[in-house]
Design a protein around this motif. Structure first.
Motif: not given
Length: 375
Positions: A145, A161, A151, A207, A80, A40, A157-158, A83-84
């Motif tokens: 995302l 996205g 999600a 995030l 993304v 990030w 996260r949503r 997040v993974y």
């Protein structure tokens, strides 16, 4: 219509992105295992560099402009990837080449068509292709995302996205502006930078909320689990018991025979190993039948089996066999089990547990009687 100054908007976006990059970087320095903050932070700092490069890079250099657009596409894949990494998966996936490729391809497509003699390169066509390539890049990353696997578990996260998808109307208006001669020079960059003033903050704050949500979920789960065995505790049992309150479901009460003697003779460590093995095997076998296992306290366990498990007696036999194979049962100790079925007039799972306990006590009494007769 008077539009804000593009350079001022670009400077605001650079300052905002740099600030969030600094925050992400500091958070990573506090915890070097938090790799998501690296992704990030890199996304934020690279986006700042891209905004600066748009003003500083030579305009007639195709290599420089391709590099800028490639990095811009990368900044959309990096959130993304972070997040993974946070979710414990592989940060980089094959599809992440698409945001980079689409951003670059959108930028070079007019020149390629012009070189092939298929379409003359114009400023309008260049702007439209740039906007379309970036829209595909941002749209794919935002969709993954907001709606990708996992999600639904994270509001942050949503929201992140959806913030990325929020750029798409700006790109769409930019493309329309090229065809309908809306006022404003460099409309593509202008609308994107206007979107930045709202969506960039929403994206980065969302995030930041994702790891907070993850910690909260872990704390809630820990509050509902027995720390020694991993089975549900009494509070967790209340969360899952209601769906088993159907006629035909079964409750199995389990108790280690003479558990105090195990601790007295072999130490509390040996007793803990018995409980761990019992909890592990009971939960695993219950899971195979869509059931649940709970530790009520001490050496008392409970297994809830749904209506679909039509052979609870067989379940008890299989569980005893698995305990023997695991080494939890030896000549020095054993377990007793009591079974009760959920009846049509049961309104609370506690009523069924009481009957299972009575069955358990009868089983323990029979076992003690058999031991005395053998002696």
């Amino acid at each position: 219509m008077t539009f804000p100054d593009v350079d001022t908007l670009r400077l605001c976006s650079m300052l905002s992105s740099s600030a969030f990059g600094f925050v992400f970087g500091v958070l990573w320095l506090r915890d070097r295992s938090a790799r998501h903050f690296v992704h990030w932070a890199l996304s934020s700092f690279l986006y700042t560099a891209v905004l600066y490069a748009f003003t500083a890079a030579p305009r007639d250099s195709l290599a420089a402009s391709m590099a800028i657009y490639a990095v811009l596409g990368l900044t959309q894949a990096l959130p993304v990837a972070g997040v993974y990494a946070l979710e414990g998966g592989r940060p980089w996936r094959w599809w992440m080449i698409v945001p980079v490729a689409s951003a670059v391809l959108g930028h070079v497509l007019p020149g390629m068509l012009d070189a092939l003699g298929w379409m003359a390169r114009t400023e309008r066509g260049q702007s439209v292709c740039d906007a379309a390539g970036l829209a595909i890049s941002m749209g794919l990353a935002g969709f993954i995302l907001a709606f990708g696997h996992g999600a639904r578990r994270s509001v942050g996260r949503r929201l992140a996205g959806l913030a990325m998808l929020g750029y798409l109307p700006g790109y769409a208006l930019s493309i329309c502006g090229m065809f309908f001669e809306l006022p404003g020079k460099n409309l593509v960059a202008l609308l994107a930078l206007l979107s930045d003033q709202v969506l960039l903050g929403v994206l980065n704050l969302a995030l930041l909320a994702i790891p907070v949500e993850q910690v909260q979920r872990a704390l809630r789960a820990a509050a509902l689990r027995d720390p020694l065995t991993g089975c549900w505790n009494r509070a967790g049992l209340e969360q899952v018991a209601l769906r088993f309150l159907r006629p035909g479901a079964a409750v199995i009460a389990i108790d280690v025979d003479h558990f105090k003697a195990i601790n007295d003779r072999h130490g509390h460590g040996a007793g803990d190993q018995v409980l761990i093995s019992l909890g592990r095997e009971a939960a695993a076998l219950a899971g195979e039948h869509a059931g649940q296992a709970a530790r009520l306290g001490g050496d008392e366990f409970l297994v809830l089996l749904p209506v679909e498990c039509r052979d609870p007696e067989g379940f008890m036999t299989r569980l005893r066999r698995r305990l023997e194979m695991s080494g939890a049962l030896t000549d020095r100790w054993s377990v007793s089990m009591g079974l009760a079925a959920v009846e049509a007039d049961d309104r609370r799972i506690d009523d069924v547990i009481v009957r299972a306990d009575r069955s358990l006590y009868r089983a323990k009494a029979c076992r003690d009687l058999e031991v005395r007769e053998l002696r």
